[in-house]
Every structure is written in structure tokens, then in C-alpha cells.
Scaffold this motif. Sequence first.
Motif, PDB file in Angstrom:
ATOM      1  N   LEU A 697      -3.209  -7.704 -21.102  1.00 11.04           N
ATOM      2  CA  LEU A 697      -2.662  -7.473 -22.440  1.00 11.04           C
ATOM      3  C   LEU A 697      -2.516  -5.984 -22.718  1.00 11.04           C
ATOM      4  O   LEU A 697      -1.545  -5.554 -23.351  1.00 11.04           O
ATOM      5  N   ASN A 698      -3.461  -5.187 -22.237  1.00  8.97           N
ATOM      6  CA  ASN A 698      -3.367  -3.732 -22.408  1.00  8.97           C
ATOM      7  C   ASN A 698      -2.166  -3.162 -21.659  1.00  8.97           C
ATOM      8  O   ASN A 698      -1.455  -2.285 -22.171  1.00  8.97           O
ATOM      9  N   TYR A 699      -1.946  -3.660 -20.446  1.00 10.04           N
ATOM     10  CA  TYR A 699      -0.772  -3.211 -19.694  1.00 10.04           C
ATOM     11  C   TYR A 699       0.513  -3.550 -20.442  1.00 10.04           C
ATOM     12  O   TYR A 699       1.428  -2.724 -20.543  1.00 10.04           O
ATOM     13  N   TYR A 700       0.613  -4.774 -20.945  1.00 12.88           N
ATOM     14  CA  TYR A 700       1.809  -5.177 -21.694  1.00 12.88           C
ATOM     15  C   TYR A 700       2.016  -4.264 -22.909  1.00 12.88           C
ATOM     16  O   TYR A 700       3.142  -3.872 -23.227  1.00 12.88           O
ATOM     17  N   GLN A 701       0.917  -3.944 -23.564  1.00 15.71           N
ATOM     18  CA  GLN A 701       0.999  -3.148 -24.791  1.00 15.71           C
ATOM     19  C   GLN A 701       1.435  -1.710 -24.498  1.00 15.71           C
ATOM     20  O   GLN A 701       2.141  -1.080 -25.293  1.00 15.71           O
ATOM     21  N   HIS A 702       1.067  -1.224 -23.319  1.00 18.86           N
ATOM     22  CA  HIS A 702       1.342   0.187 -23.005  1.00 18.86           C
ATOM     23  C   HIS A 702       2.375   0.343 -21.886  1.00 18.86           C
ATOM     24  O   HIS A 702       2.376   1.365 -21.184  1.00 18.86           O
ATOM     25  N   GLY A 703       3.201  -0.659 -21.703  1.00 15.07           N
ATOM     26  CA  GLY A 703       4.343  -0.497 -20.804  1.00 15.07           C
ATOM     27  C   GLY A 703       4.124  -0.882 -19.363  1.00 15.07           C
ATOM     28  O   GLY A 703       4.907  -0.508 -18.492  1.00 15.07           O
ATOM     29  N   GLY A 704       3.067  -1.646 -19.075  1.00 15.59           N
ATOM     30  CA  GLY A 704       2.876  -2.147 -17.720  1.00 15.59           C
ATOM     31  C   GLY A 704       2.368  -1.083 -16.759  1.00 15.59           C
ATOM     32  O   GLY A 704       1.892  -0.022 -17.156  1.00 15.59           O
ATOM     33  N   TYR A 705       2.470  -1.377 -15.470  1.00 18.42           N
ATOM     34  CA  TYR A 705       2.041  -0.428 -14.446  1.00 18.42           C
ATOM     35  C   TYR A 705       3.253  -0.150 -13.552  1.00 18.42           C
ATOM     36  O   TYR A 705       4.317  -0.764 -13.715  1.00 18.42           O
ATOM     37  N   ILE A 706       3.123   0.718 -12.626  1.00 19.98           N
ATOM     38  CA  ILE A 706       4.256   1.073 -11.764  1.00 19.98           C
ATOM     39  C   ILE A 706       4.147   0.297 -10.456  1.00 19.98           C
ATOM     40  O   ILE A 706       3.353   0.637  -9.572  1.00 19.98           O
ATOM     41  N   ALA A 707       4.933  -0.762 -10.338  1.00 18.09           N
ATOM     42  CA  ALA A 707       4.873  -1.618  -9.144  1.00 18.09           C
ATOM     43  C   ALA A 707       5.233  -0.832  -7.889  1.00 18.09           C
ATOM     44  O   ALA A 707       4.667  -1.059  -6.807  1.00 18.09           O
ATOM     45  N   LYS A 708       6.173   0.103  -8.020  1.00 19.18           N
ATOM     46  CA  LYS A 708       6.599   0.864  -6.838  1.00 19.18           C
ATOM     47  C   LYS A 708       5.459   1.693  -6.249  1.00 19.18           C
ATOM     48  O   LYS A 708       5.462   1.995  -5.060  1.00 19.18           O
ATOM     49  N   ASP A 709       4.492   2.073  -7.091  1.00 15.94           N
ATOM     50  CA  ASP A 709       3.358   2.838  -6.568  1.00 15.94           C
ATOM     51  C   ASP A 709       2.597   2.030  -5.523  1.00 15.94           C
ATOM     52  O   ASP A 709       2.134   2.586  -4.501  1.00 15.94           O
ATOM     53  N   ILE A 710       2.428   0.738  -5.768  1.00 18.00           N
ATOM     54  CA  ILE A 710       1.733  -0.113  -4.797  1.00 18.00           C
ATOM     55  C   ILE A 710       2.608  -0.299  -3.562  1.00 18.00           C
ATOM     56  O   ILE A 710       2.125  -0.251  -2.422  1.00 18.00           O
ATOM     57  N   TYR A 711       3.887  -0.504  -3.777  1.00 16.12           N
ATOM     58  CA  TYR A 711       4.834  -0.631  -2.650  1.00 16.12           C
ATOM     59  C   TYR A 711       4.767   0.603  -1.759  1.00 16.12           C
ATOM     60  O   TYR A 711       4.794   0.506  -0.520  1.00 16.12           O
ATOM     61  N   ASN A 712       4.638   1.772  -2.373  1.00 16.38           N
ATOM     62  CA  ASN A 712       4.649   3.025  -1.606  1.00 16.38           C
ATOM     63  C   ASN A 712       3.312   3.346  -0.946  1.00 16.38           C
ATOM     64  O   ASN A 712       3.247   4.165  -0.032  1.00 16.38           O
ATOM     65  N   THR A 713       2.222   2.715  -1.413  1.00 16.67           N
ATOM     66  CA  THR A 713       0.890   3.084  -0.902  1.00 16.67           C
ATOM     67  C   THR A 713       0.203   1.983  -0.109  1.00 16.67           C
ATOM     68  O   THR A 713      -0.770   2.250   0.588  1.00 16.67           O
ATOM     69  N   ASP A 714       0.672   0.744  -0.219  1.00 15.32           N
ATOM     70  CA  ASP A 714       0.029  -0.362   0.500  1.00 15.32           C
ATOM     71  C   ASP A 714       0.982  -0.858   1.588  1.00 15.32           C
ATOM     72  O   ASP A 714       2.008  -1.493   1.295  1.00 15.32           O
ATOM     73  N   ASP A 715       0.650  -0.562   2.840  1.00 18.21           N
ATOM     74  CA  ASP A 715       1.530  -0.927   3.955  1.00 18.21           C
ATOM     75  C   ASP A 715       1.767  -2.426   4.027  1.00 18.21           C
ATOM     76  O   ASP A 715       2.861  -2.874   4.410  1.00 18.21           O
ATOM     77  N   ARG A 716       0.749  -3.219   3.694  1.00 21.40           N
ATOM     78  CA  ARG A 716       0.893  -4.686   3.762  1.00 21.40           C
ATOM     79  C   ARG A 716       1.965  -5.174   2.781  1.00 21.40           C
ATOM     80  O   ARG A 716       2.812  -6.016   3.119  1.00 21.40           O
ATOM     81  N   VAL A 717       1.891  -4.638   1.557  1.00 21.05           N
ATOM     82  CA  VAL A 717       2.848  -5.026   0.521  1.00 21.05           C
ATOM     83  C   VAL A 717       4.259  -4.573   0.905  1.00 21.05           C
ATOM     84  O   VAL A 717       5.227  -5.344   0.779  1.00 21.05           O
ATOM     85  N   ARG A 718       4.371  -3.330   1.360  1.00 21.98           N
ATOM     86  CA  ARG A 718       5.704  -2.818   1.711  1.00 21.98           C
ATOM     87  C   ARG A 718       6.330  -3.653   2.825  1.00 21.98           C
ATOM     88  O   ARG A 718       7.528  -3.980   2.774  1.00 21.98           O
ATOM     89  N   LYS A 719       5.517  -4.037   3.789  1.00 26.47           N
ATOM     90  CA  LYS A 719       6.074  -4.827   4.895  1.00 26.47           C
ATOM     91  C   LYS A 719       6.578  -6.184   4.403  1.00 26.47           C
ATOM     92  O   LYS A 719       7.667  -6.625   4.784  1.00 26.47           O
ATOM     93  N   ILE A 720       5.801  -6.841   3.540  1.00 25.84           N
ATOM     94  CA  ILE A 720       6.212  -8.161   3.018  1.00 25.84           C
ATOM     95  C   ILE A 720       7.514  -8.045   2.235  1.00 25.84           C
ATOM     96  O   ILE A 720       8.455  -8.828   2.445  1.00 25.84           O
ATOM     97  N   LEU A 721       7.588  -7.071   1.341  1.00 25.80           N
ATOM     98  CA  LEU A 721       8.791  -6.930   0.513  1.00 25.80           C
ATOM     99  C   LEU A 721       9.992  -6.520   1.362  1.00 25.80           C
ATOM    100  O   LEU A 721      11.123  -6.982   1.115  1.00 25.80           O
TER     101      LEU A 721
END
Length: 807
Positions: A697-721
Motif C-alpha cells: 500500500l505504501n508503494y502504491y501511495q508513493h508511486g511504486g518501485y522501479i521494476a527495471k532496477d531489478i531487471y538490471n541487477t538480478d541476472d536470473r530475472v533479466r534472463k527470464i524476461l
Amino acid sequence: MKTYSKEAFVTLLEDKLTRKRRKHIEDASDKDLYYVISSIVKDELTPQWLKTKENYQKNETRQVYYLSMEFLIGRLLESNLLNCGLLDVCNAALKDLGRNPEDIFKHEHDAGLGNGGLGRLAACFLDSIASLNYAGHGSGIRYRYGLFEQRIIHGNQIELPDYWLKEEYPWETRKSDESVEVHFGGTVHMHPKSDGSLEFVYQDTDKVTAVPYDVPVVGYQNNVVNTLRLWSAELSPEESDILSEPSNQYYHHLDHTHSVEQISGFLYPDDSSYEGKELRLKQQFFLVSATIQGIIIKFKRNFDLPLTKMHEKIVIQINDTHPSLAVPELMRLLMDEEGLSWDEAWKVTTNTIAYTNHTTLSEALEKWSTSLVKQLLPRVYMIIDEINERFCQGLWFDHPEMRDKIPELAIISDEQVHMAHLAIIGSFSVNGVARIHTEILKKKEMKNFYHLFPKRFNNKTNGITHRRWLLQVNPCLSEAITDVIGPQWIKHPNKLISLLRYSNDAPFLDKIDQVKRKNKQTLAELIHKQTGVAIDEESIFDVQIKRLHEYKRQLLNIFHVIYLYNELKENPSMDITPRTFIFGAKAAPSYHLAKEVIKLIHHVASIVNFDKGINDKLKVIFLENYNVSLAEKIIPAADISEQISTASKEASGTGNMKMMMNGALTIGTLDGANIEIRDLVGDENIFIFGLKAQEVLNYYQHGGYIAKDIYNTDDRVRKILDQLHYGEFGAQEIEFKDIFYNILYHNDPYFVLKDFDPYIESHELVERAYRNKREWQKMSVTNIAYSGKFSSDRTIKEYASEIWKLR
């Protein structure tokens, strides 16, 4: 109910078969036997059905009517046999005759009266109401077609008509003599009466005849039979006559005939068009108008009381916002048809209607355009408008501190009618369906209403009927439980807690393990028959079965599968316990992203299941056309129960309770009833991960988080996407671009990437725990022991004592 010996039941069966189907037993098909056994059961319960009604009438019993657009009752023959005390003797008789009971029971179509948890909850509630000797009845629509029959072709969901009523449905009884008329459209004229009040006259309305079909709701071995009343929309006799006569209104009446057929035609018409919206609103008004007319008729017949005291004998519980029109329709009937004043009708209405909220999702809190409601229900709209005016004036004068909140709280604002607001203002009770859900309603979604009506809000955590979801679907486990703690748990599910004494008892744990193995073997056979895929019965059966929705995060689950596959491809000798991932889900026909997830699951399965390089360590199974009957096969075999919704989004969940009750361990977020499961079993007997509700709820209230940051820093996530984006799991490069862009460019609205790492870590804990068989069995028994808290018997006792005031 009567008791029969096996021989007497065989004699009855043969006699009935001869008279009803004109066949001898050796010539009878399984379908013949299904209809004959259903007839035997109905003959047995009909006298008790009549007696139950007579008792309520004679004792002037206070009664509850449970209004719901869905009742996902599943098949009834086996459960009715169980509740009548005839299941064991019937099964024994059939086996003596060389017949398999399962082959006979499966000839019953699942009733196409619901879609998911909302409808299954309503069905569980009716079972508990009857089994606990309460006077309570369901009220719904007799849809000729269910949601749809799901077929998967090349990974794509294809929707076929679910014409579940194409053959005789033996449980229903048509009650034409109790039909009522429902009116749509037309004009309203006001005429002053001699006493200064106004008379409202309706002209040129389109009339629909609502014909009730009654289905018995059988209590567990207690001789109580309540009623599920399903309304069918039919052309009124006078409208039929018009069609046979020359008239310049002929084409209007022809259109009306078609629209009448649609009202009880199919569940949840697509509301992406104006016509679809109109049909949904028609269905909702049809249900509440027919039901409340029937209630008033019975009240006047059965109680020697004026209608101003109707709330002393009647409660109407509306299941979610769909039946919210019960508020203005009850007002209309009391004032226009029965002559009560506004104040008298308002007092009755607001002391009769109670509202259950099932969601915090704004898109599920229904709103209707004022122009549509005015056109379709002109008098009802006038009443809604008056309720709104009086409520807003009350706020202005009585709560000056909330004057700036009036637009947010009004029933009518921005040219829309807000149905949840109407339900809250017009009811005496508003309940959520899990502790966290109710707290979110009070502190966030309905905070201002809670400020106005603090005593109106309460929590009733959902439950499931343990008689169907344990006793019926898992007879071997039920027998093992009864052997050690006795049969009292069947009528008193809280007694399951006594199983904790046996959580270290080696013979009992071995028995539980044998039952699970047998159930897994049965499901493996069904999977092989349906899909052609052979699965390892020793593997972890990891199950996610529920409606396909982004917030339920089947996507997170399949990302975990892709991650494991990638790990095995890099290191084929990796020490991993074999896993079978089992999915069952329908996506709404117009829900594009949900259908894309189904397609992704199938594309992943088509690669993973046939890759010899991973040595059968992973299998992915999607069982099409998920329904109650399929759930009854899957749930007893589950090792892991996936309850991974984005925290704050799942109101309660009931699949979590069903699988827990059958010994599966939950992996889940702190959402819905998962929290209450965790609180009971302890952190050591559940696998909890991910963001908490307040963090989301806090994330929704303050504009969420930056999904691309995880894509750029987690090799597992980047490979899946990247695999999704560049076509490794699709027939072409752009196959799953919408999933890819929704996560990275719509900023992952349901926090799939944010929870990915803790989800993977939690599954590592699952892997470790599963390897210690004895500890796993103890965890399983602990979950079963605490599951009695989640019986719908407990929920209904709370409703009955705290809301309905039933004896």
C-alpha cells in the motif's frame, strides 16, 4: 432418513430401475444408474424437505436469505448421499453389482452456477447453515449456460458454451405457482392521493416472469433440508400473446423476447459493451426483485405480523456488491406495493439487509452509469437518488467535519451509481472475509464510512465445508483421522486439534503418508489420461488452482519454473527434488493478459516436459476446464499449496483452507486468510515470503518501485524476461511482449519482480523441508489439526450469532 442394508438398497435400486428406466440391472448404463440413484435420494429427502418448511412456518422461525450471483455447488449426488447417510451402503451395493461408483457419479454435470471463490463460498455456507440446523436459504439465478467450458488449443484458451442443463437436472423442482413478475424500463407517473402522499404508477414496462426452481440443501445427517432457489427468466403469458397478434410493437416485443432469454441465459456476460452492461444490470435486478417479492409473499403468509416488523423475522445477506439493488428494491416494494411510508420502509430495509464485501480491488467495486440505471430501472433510480440526497444532507448537517468528503461518500457521483456505497448505507452490517481484509476496509478503502458507522463493520473470516472438502473428497484420510480421534470431528471440526497428540506417532504418520501417496498416484493417472504426460509420483506436487488474475500471480509461479529450468540446463546434475507444477485456471474471455499467462504456462510446459537433458526433474501440467469436480481430485494430492497473491489484494482465499485441510503446506504471502493460517500453525509449519500488505500500500501511495532496477541487477530475472522477449518460450519473438512490457514499462503493478527473490528463497526452504520426510509429515499433520478453525461451520456460527441473530 431411513437406513438400508446393502441387500435392501440393491432391491430398491433394481425396482426403481425397472419402473423409471424400464431396464434390468445388467442392461443399465452408468447414466441410468446415476438418474435412478438420484431419484432414490430425492425420494428420501423430500419428506424431510417438506417437514423442514413446516417446522419453520409452525415455529415462526427467523430466517436468512443468502443472495448471490454465484453458487458453485459442484456435483450433488455424492454429497447428498453422504449427508443422507446413504453413501457407504450405496457404494457397497454398486460394488456388489460390479459397478464403480465414481463412473456413475461423474455422469452429473457440474452445475454452471458460479465461477470461483465467491460462488464456492456461497455453496459451503448453505451446507453449513443446513448442517447446523439454521433456517437459511440461497437465492440465485438458474443460468442455462455456465461461465464457459475451457479448451486449450496450441496454448490458447478457447471458450466453448457450458450448456450444463442440456440433460435433465434431477435435483431441481420447478415451482410455477410461485412465479413473480419483474418489470424493466417504461415510465413512472406520480399521482397525489387523498392523504397527501404520492402514488407511483408504472406504464409501458417490459415484463419478465421469474419462475423459481428449488434445489434441496441437505444438512449432514440431521433431517434438515433447506432450499437453494434459482430463478429462471421467462416471457410473461401476456407478452407471448402479443407475439401471436398483429401489432406495430411486434419488433419491440421480439427484441424483448430475446432479452428475456438472455437474463438467465449465461453467467457473467461480457460487459465491455453497453449491451453487456445492460444485461448484467438486468440480471442483478432480476435476482433481487424476484427474491424479495418471494420473501414478502412468504412473510405475509407465514407470520402474523405487519410488514413494519419484517426485519424481526427476516435477514437478507447480500454476497458482494452484485445484489446491492436489494436496498432500493425492498424500499420500492414496501412503499409502492405495500403502502409503507419512506421512514417505515427505510427502518425495515436498514434492519433487514446485511452486506459482505469480498474485495479491495476498485474495479470489482461495481459502478453503473446513471443513464443506464434511469433507463432500465426508472423508479429504482428515483429511490437511489432520494437515498443519496438524504444521506448527503445528513452528512452536511450532522457531520460538518466531513463536508469535503461528501463527493467521495455519495452513492451518486460523477454520473455513476456506486453500488458498494449503496450497500453500506442501506445495511445494518458490513463484513469483510478475513482479518486483514476487514482492517484494510476500515483503515483505507472504506475509512470514511467506518468513521460514520463504526459499529456496522465486522469481520467474518471465510470457511469451507469440511464434509465435502475432507470427508467426501479424501475418504482414506478421513478414515485415518477417525481411527485415532474418533468421529466427533465430523460434526465438530474444531476437534481436529486432537490430531496434535499424534504428530509424533510413527504409525499414524506412516498412514498419512500412505494416503498421500495413493492420492498422488490417482492424480498422476488422471493427468496421464488427460495430457499424455507421465509424472513422477514421488515428486513434489506443487499446486496453484484458482481464477487466473494478475494479482493471484500465476506469473510469479511460472517464472520460478523457468528459473529452475535454466538452473538445470546449466547444471543437469544439480541435486534437486523432482517437482510437478500443477495449474488449473480459467481466464475471463476478455482478459488479454490473463490469457497470455495461460499461453506462457503451456509454452513452458511444451519445452520443459520433453527436454531429456533435465532428466524428468521438472514437469509442468495445466489441467483444462478447472471446476469443482477437478478440484476434488487435485486437492487431496497436493504437497504444496501456492497462495502467492500480491499482499493486500486477496480478500481471504478458500483454496488455501481446502489444501491445508488435506495436509498440503502453504507457500504464500501475508495476505488474506494466509495470515490467520500462519498465526495458528506457526512460522515453522508454513512458508511465508514477500512484501507485507502495508508495504504494498505504501508503494502504491508513493508511486511504486522501479521494476527495471531489478531487471538490471538480478541476472536470473533479466534472463527470464529476455527469454520471453526474444521468443525462447514462444513460437515467435513477439509472442509474450505484452507480459514483458507490462512488467518493465507498466512498472510491474503486482510486484512480481519485487517478490521474486524471496519467493525463490522460500522454495529453497520447501526443498530442504521435503527431504526430511518425517518432519514434513509432522508439519502436514499440524496443518490438518488446525484446519478445523477454517470450517464454514465456525464462520456460519459467527454470522448466525453476531449478524443474523438466528437460534
